[in-house]
Motif scaffolding. Structure first.
Motif, PDB file in Angstrom:
ATOM      1  N   ASP A   8      24.867  65.138 -19.932  1.00 26.76           N
ATOM      2  CA  ASP A   8      24.134  63.964 -19.467  1.00 26.76           C
ATOM      3  C   ASP A   8      24.382  63.704 -17.985  1.00 26.76           C
ATOM      4  OD1 ASP A   8      23.121  63.436 -22.027  1.00 26.76           O
ATOM      5  OD2 ASP A   8      24.944  62.352 -22.585  1.00 26.76           O
ATOM      6  N   VAL A   9      25.620  63.893 -17.568  1.00 28.20           N
ATOM      7  CA  VAL A   9      25.956  63.698 -16.151  1.00 28.20           C
ATOM      8  C   VAL A   9      25.247  64.736 -15.296  1.00 28.20           C
ATOM      9  CG1 VAL A   9      27.827  63.646 -14.456  1.00 28.20           C
ATOM     10  CG2 VAL A   9      28.192  62.678 -16.732  1.00 28.20           C
ATOM     11  N   LEU A  10      25.239  65.987 -15.757  1.00 23.90           N
ATOM     12  CA  LEU A  10      24.580  67.056 -14.997  1.00 23.90           C
ATOM     13  C   LEU A  10      23.076  66.803 -14.874  1.00 23.90           C
ATOM     14  CD1 LEU A  10      26.392  70.219 -16.407  1.00 23.90           C
ATOM     15  CD2 LEU A  10      26.720  69.137 -14.181  1.00 23.90           C
ATOM     16  N   LEU A  11      22.462  66.264 -15.908  1.00 25.93           N
ATOM     17  CA  LEU A  11      21.038  65.951 -15.849  1.00 25.93           C
ATOM     18  C   LEU A  11      20.740  64.915 -14.764  1.00 25.93           C
ATOM     19  CD1 LEU A  11      19.855  65.752 -19.582  1.00 25.93           C
ATOM     20  CD2 LEU A  11      19.231  67.449 -17.859  1.00 25.93           C
ATOM     21  N   TYR A  12      21.638  63.957 -14.624  1.00 26.32           N
ATOM     22  CA  TYR A  12      21.450  62.913 -13.618  1.00 26.32           C
ATOM     23  C   TYR A  12      21.517  63.479 -12.205  1.00 26.32           C
ATOM     24  CZ  TYR A  12      22.462  58.740 -10.826  1.00 26.32           C
ATOM     25  OH  TYR A  12      22.449  57.756  -9.857  1.00 26.32           O
ATOM     26  N   PHE A  13      22.454  64.391 -11.986  1.00 28.27           N
ATOM     27  CA  PHE A  13      22.667  64.919 -10.635  1.00 28.27           C
ATOM     28  C   PHE A  13      21.804  66.138 -10.324  1.00 28.27           C
ATOM     29  CE2 PHE A  13      26.581  62.482 -11.145  1.00 28.27           C
ATOM     30  CZ  PHE A  13      26.673  61.871  -9.904  1.00 28.27           C
ATOM     31  N   ARG A  14      21.049  66.632 -11.295  1.00 27.88           N
ATOM     32  CA  ARG A  14      20.307  67.876 -11.104  1.00 27.88           C
ATOM     33  C   ARG A  14      19.313  67.788  -9.947  1.00 27.88           C
ATOM     34  NH1 ARG A  14      16.527  69.634 -15.966  1.00 27.88           N
ATOM     35  NH2 ARG A  14      15.584  67.659 -15.278  1.00 27.88           N
ATOM     36  N   ASP A  15      18.538  66.722  -9.884  1.00 31.52           N
ATOM     37  CA  ASP A  15      17.501  66.585  -8.861  1.00 31.52           C
ATOM     38  C   ASP A  15      17.832  65.524  -7.822  1.00 31.52           C
ATOM     39  OD1 ASP A  15      15.916  68.504 -10.199  1.00 31.52           O
ATOM     40  OD2 ASP A  15      15.195  66.951 -11.578  1.00 31.52           O
ATOM     41  N   LEU A  16      19.090  65.134  -7.744  1.00 33.58           N
ATOM     42  CA  LEU A  16      19.497  64.080  -6.820  1.00 33.58           C
ATOM     43  C   LEU A  16      19.661  64.662  -5.422  1.00 33.58           C
ATOM     44  CD1 LEU A  16      20.019  61.092  -7.413  1.00 33.58           C
ATOM     45  CD2 LEU A  16      22.452  61.609  -7.417  1.00 33.58           C
ATOM     46  N   THR A  17      19.079  64.017  -4.416  1.00 36.38           N
ATOM     47  CA  THR A  17      19.174  64.509  -3.041  1.00 36.38           C
ATOM     48  C   THR A  17      19.796  63.500  -2.085  1.00 36.38           C
ATOM     49  OG1 THR A  17      16.921  63.741  -2.605  1.00 36.38           O
ATOM     50  CG2 THR A  17      17.181  66.037  -3.316  1.00 36.38           C
ATOM     51  N   VAL A  18      19.820  62.210  -2.449  1.00 38.88           N
ATOM     52  CA  VAL A  18      20.323  61.158  -1.553  1.00 38.88           C
ATOM     53  C   VAL A  18      21.733  60.749  -1.964  1.00 38.88           C
ATOM     54  CG1 VAL A  18      19.901  58.852  -0.628  1.00 38.88           C
ATOM     55  CG2 VAL A  18      17.969  60.330  -1.222  1.00 38.88           C
ATOM     56  N   PHE A  19      22.685  60.890  -1.060  1.00 42.23           N
ATOM     57  CA  PHE A  19      24.088  60.514  -1.267  1.00 42.23           C
ATOM     58  C   PHE A  19      24.662  61.086  -2.572  1.00 42.23           C
ATOM     59  CE2 PHE A  19      22.266  56.730   1.021  1.00 42.23           C
ATOM     60  CZ  PHE A  19      22.758  57.086   2.255  1.00 42.23           C
ATOM     61  N   PRO A  20      24.515  62.366  -2.842  1.00 40.64           N
ATOM     62  CA  PRO A  20      25.017  62.890  -4.120  1.00 40.64           C
ATOM     63  C   PRO A  20      26.536  62.791  -4.263  1.00 40.64           C
ATOM     64  CG  PRO A  20      24.374  64.691  -2.666  1.00 40.64           C
ATOM     65  CD  PRO A  20      23.933  63.432  -2.001  1.00 40.64           C
ATOM     66  N   LYS A  21      27.262  63.022  -3.171  1.00 38.60           N
ATOM     67  CA  LYS A  21      28.732  62.994  -3.265  1.00 38.60           C
ATOM     68  C   LYS A  21      29.245  61.579  -3.490  1.00 38.60           C
ATOM     69  CE  LYS A  21      29.854  67.207  -0.715  1.00 38.60           C
ATOM     70  NZ  LYS A  21      30.652  67.793   0.377  1.00 38.60           N
ATOM     71  N   THR A  22      28.641  60.602  -2.820  1.00 35.28           N
ATOM     72  CA  THR A  22      29.058  59.210  -3.011  1.00 35.28           C
ATOM     73  C   THR A  22      28.767  58.760  -4.435  1.00 35.28           C
ATOM     74  OG1 THR A  22      28.541  58.773  -0.691  1.00 35.28           O
ATOM     75  CG2 THR A  22      28.811  56.865  -2.125  1.00 35.28           C
ATOM     76  N   CYS A  29      33.337  64.209 -16.505  1.00 32.56           N
ATOM     77  CA  CYS A  29      32.997  64.832 -15.212  1.00 32.56           C
ATOM     78  C   CYS A  29      34.160  64.833 -14.226  1.00 32.56           C
ATOM     79  CB  CYS A  29      31.797  64.125 -14.588  1.00 32.56           C
ATOM     80  SG  CYS A  29      32.028  62.354 -14.302  1.00 32.56           S
ATOM     81  N   SER A  30      35.378  64.887 -14.712  1.00 32.82           N
ATOM     82  CA  SER A  30      36.538  64.823 -13.810  1.00 32.82           C
ATOM     83  C   SER A  30      36.605  66.015 -12.861  1.00 32.82           C
ATOM     84  CB  SER A  30      37.830  64.735 -14.619  1.00 32.82           C
ATOM     85  OG  SER A  30      37.960  65.872 -15.446  1.00 32.82           O
ATOM     86  N   SER A  31      36.151  67.188 -13.313  1.00 33.61           N
ATOM     87  CA  SER A  31      36.232  68.398 -12.485  1.00 33.61           C
ATOM     88  C   SER A  31      34.898  68.757 -11.835  1.00 33.61           C
ATOM     89  CB  SER A  31      36.718  69.577 -13.334  1.00 33.61           C
ATOM     90  OG  SER A  31      35.843  69.803 -14.425  1.00 33.61           O
ATOM     91  N   LEU A  32      33.901  67.895 -11.957  1.00 33.32           N
ATOM     92  CA  LEU A  32      32.583  68.183 -11.392  1.00 33.32           C
ATOM     93  C   LEU A  32      32.619  68.040  -9.875  1.00 33.32           C
ATOM     94  CD1 LEU A  32      29.591  68.819 -11.973  1.00 33.32           C
ATOM     95  CD2 LEU A  32      29.195  66.359 -12.126  1.00 33.32           C
ATOM     96  N   LYS A  33      32.041  69.007  -9.167  1.00 32.15           N
ATOM     97  CA  LYS A  33      31.972  68.978  -7.712  1.00 32.15           C
ATOM     98  C   LYS A  33      30.551  69.296  -7.269  1.00 32.15           C
ATOM     99  CE  LYS A  33      36.772  70.357  -6.842  1.00 32.15           C
ATOM    100  NZ  LYS A  33      37.659  71.341  -6.178  1.00 32.15           N
ATOM    101  N   ILE A  34      30.168  68.730  -6.135  1.00 31.01           N
ATOM    102  CA  ILE A  34      28.854  69.005  -5.553  1.00 31.01           C
ATOM    103  C   ILE A  34      29.069  69.722  -4.235  1.00 31.01           C
ATOM    104  CG2 ILE A  34      26.755  67.999  -4.580  1.00 31.01           C
ATOM    105  CD1 ILE A  34      26.995  65.744  -6.560  1.00 31.01           C
ATOM    106  N   LEU A  35      28.535  70.931  -4.142  1.00 31.77           N
ATOM    107  CA  LEU A  35      28.663  71.726  -2.936  1.00 31.77           C
ATOM    108  C   LEU A  35      27.386  71.574  -2.121  1.00 31.77           C
ATOM    109  CD1 LEU A  35      30.227  74.988  -4.420  1.00 31.77           C
ATOM    110  CD2 LEU A  35      31.404  73.044  -3.395  1.00 31.77           C
ATOM    111  N   THR A  36      27.525  71.098  -0.903  1.00 30.62           N
ATOM    112  CA  THR A  36      26.374  70.930  -0.021  1.00 30.62           C
ATOM    113  C   THR A  36      26.530  71.857   1.179  1.00 30.62           C
ATOM    114  OG1 THR A  36      27.471  69.096   1.107  1.00 30.62           O
ATOM    115  CG2 THR A  36      25.961  68.556  -0.704  1.00 30.62           C
ATOM    116  N   LYS A  37      25.428  72.366   1.643  1.00 33.71           N
ATOM    117  CA  LYS A  37      25.443  73.280   2.781  1.00 33.71           C
ATOM    118  C   LYS A  37      25.495  72.487   4.078  1.00 33.71           C
ATOM    119  CE  LYS A  37      23.060  77.297   4.701  1.00 33.71           C
ATOM    120  NZ  LYS A  37      21.876  78.196   4.575  1.00 33.71           N
ATOM    121  N   SER A  38      26.531  72.726   4.865  1.00 34.38           N
ATOM    122  CA  SER A  38      26.670  72.010   6.136  1.00 34.38           C
ATOM    123  C   SER A  38      25.648  72.526   7.139  1.00 34.38           C
ATOM    124  CB  SER A  38      28.082  72.194   6.705  1.00 34.38           C
ATOM    125  OG  SER A  38      29.051  71.731   5.798  1.00 34.38           O
ATOM    126  N   PRO A  39      25.154  71.658   8.011  1.00 36.11           N
ATOM    127  CA  PRO A  39      24.216  72.119   9.047  1.00 36.11           C
ATOM    128  C   PRO A  39      24.915  73.080   9.995  1.00 36.11           C
ATOM    129  CG  PRO A  39      24.920  69.855   9.471  1.00 36.11           C
ATOM    130  CD  PRO A  39      25.434  70.218   8.110  1.00 36.11           C
TER     131      PRO A  39
END
Length: 319
Positions: free
Chosen positions: A78-92, A115-125
């Motif tokens: 359920d948590v993964l479904l929420y974050f799947r298409d999220l683009t605004v402030f995903p880490k916050t 979701c204790s071990s869940l991480k979001i990897l974003t590509k730095s500019p």
């Protein structure tokens, strides 16, 4: 043995617990009772500032509205479904959701964190040294008008340490009064997890600004007798958020480029290495970097021979 009241205790606990000391046992049950009555907002207020609490509450409300189910039954999927298409402030948002389930664990409402071990990897500019600032451009920031006259010299002192010594944000907020040696006009920066400790000289105009801040503004701000050098307008230790907000007010000077404590520090390092041509070892000591590769990224690819080769093999006027 004397017991006050009736408490159901497992037999295994009776063998190891000294019932003559009744007070700690009572405190244990009071602590459990407080956990059950604690709200999520109370949980956050014990750990974060009011601004962070407000932000996390907003994101958790959005998350729970999306789920439309009992929070205790939310799974990792359920948590993964929420974050799947999220683009605004995903880490916050992820931090807020993780703190919510930390609270659920703390109050014994769930037994497993989804979701204790869940991480979001974003590509730095990509890092572009060409978009940094020159020394002259940074020095114009020292002449900007201040909204609060009480903080005029404090803000100038902060900017001067960012511009001339390349301080990190952590260096600024951790600075103590005894880190300055005005007899020799030197400042000592303590070692942190990211940079080495070092002692750097102060410029004459900096000394004037720093002394003005100490003798006037800091005396008025230091109502709580803090040892930290830079204080907020409320008299408390300056926070990183407040530091970034202060620098953000200068964005009108250069709206085409990002201006923050990090880009100012990068601009100082680029000026030393690329413009002033200091040896890379000296720049590394000045900046406190651990690795030479951290300095080499500030080199610009404008070698004349390299430009000639590029024009020879890839001329602009040919398709």
């Amino acid at each position: 043995m004397h017991l006050v009241g009736t408490i159901n205790v497992p037999t295994s606990c009776i063998k190891t617990y000294n019932f003559t000391q009744q007070k700690p046992f009572y405190k244990f049950y009071v602590r459990i009772a407080k956990r059950k009555k604690m709200t999520f907002q109370d949980f956050l207020r014990e750990r974060y500032t009011d601004g962070t609490v407000k932000t996390y509450m907003y994101h958790v409300d959005d998350f729970l509205f999306f789920q439309q189910k009992d929070p205790s039954k939310i799974s990792n999927f359920d948590v993964l479904l929420y974050f799947r298409d999220l683009t605004v402030f995903p880490k916050t948002k992820l931090c807020a959701v993780q703190r919510f389930f930390d609270y659920m664990m703390f109050t014994n409402q769930i037994s497993k964190h989804p979701c204790s071990s869940l991480k979001i990897l974003t590509k730095s500019p990509p890092f572009l040294p060409q978009r940094l600032f020159t020394r002259k451009e940074l020095e114009t920031l020292l002449n900007r008008p201040n909204r609060y006259t009480l903080l005029e010299f404090r803000n100038k002192a902060i900017l001067s340490l960012l511009i001339y010594q390349g301080f990190t944000s952590q260096n600024i907020i951790n600075l103590k009064l005894n880190d300055f040696n005005f007899d020799e006009n030197m400042v000592t920066i303590k070692k942190t997890r990211l940079v080495n400790g070092r002692t750097l000289p102060l410029k004459p105009n900096q000394v004037t600004i720093l002394r003005s801040y100490i003798e006037n503004e800091r005396k008025q701000l230091n109502c709580f007798d803090f040892d930290h050098f830079f204080l907020s307008k409320n008299g408390k230790q300056l926070s990183i958020d407040a530091l970034f907000r202060m620098v953000k007010t200068l964005n009108d000077f250069y709206p085409d480029r990002p201006l923050n404590p990090q880009t100012i520090r990068f601009s100082v390092i680029k000026d030393l290495y690329h413009i002033r041509k200091l040896p890379i070892e000296q720049v590394m000591i000045f900046s406190g970097h651990h690795w030479l590769t951290s300095i080499k990224k500030f080199a610009l690819n404008d070698d004349p021979e390299r430009v000639d080769d590029m024009n020879k093999f890839f001329p602009i006027n040919k398709m």
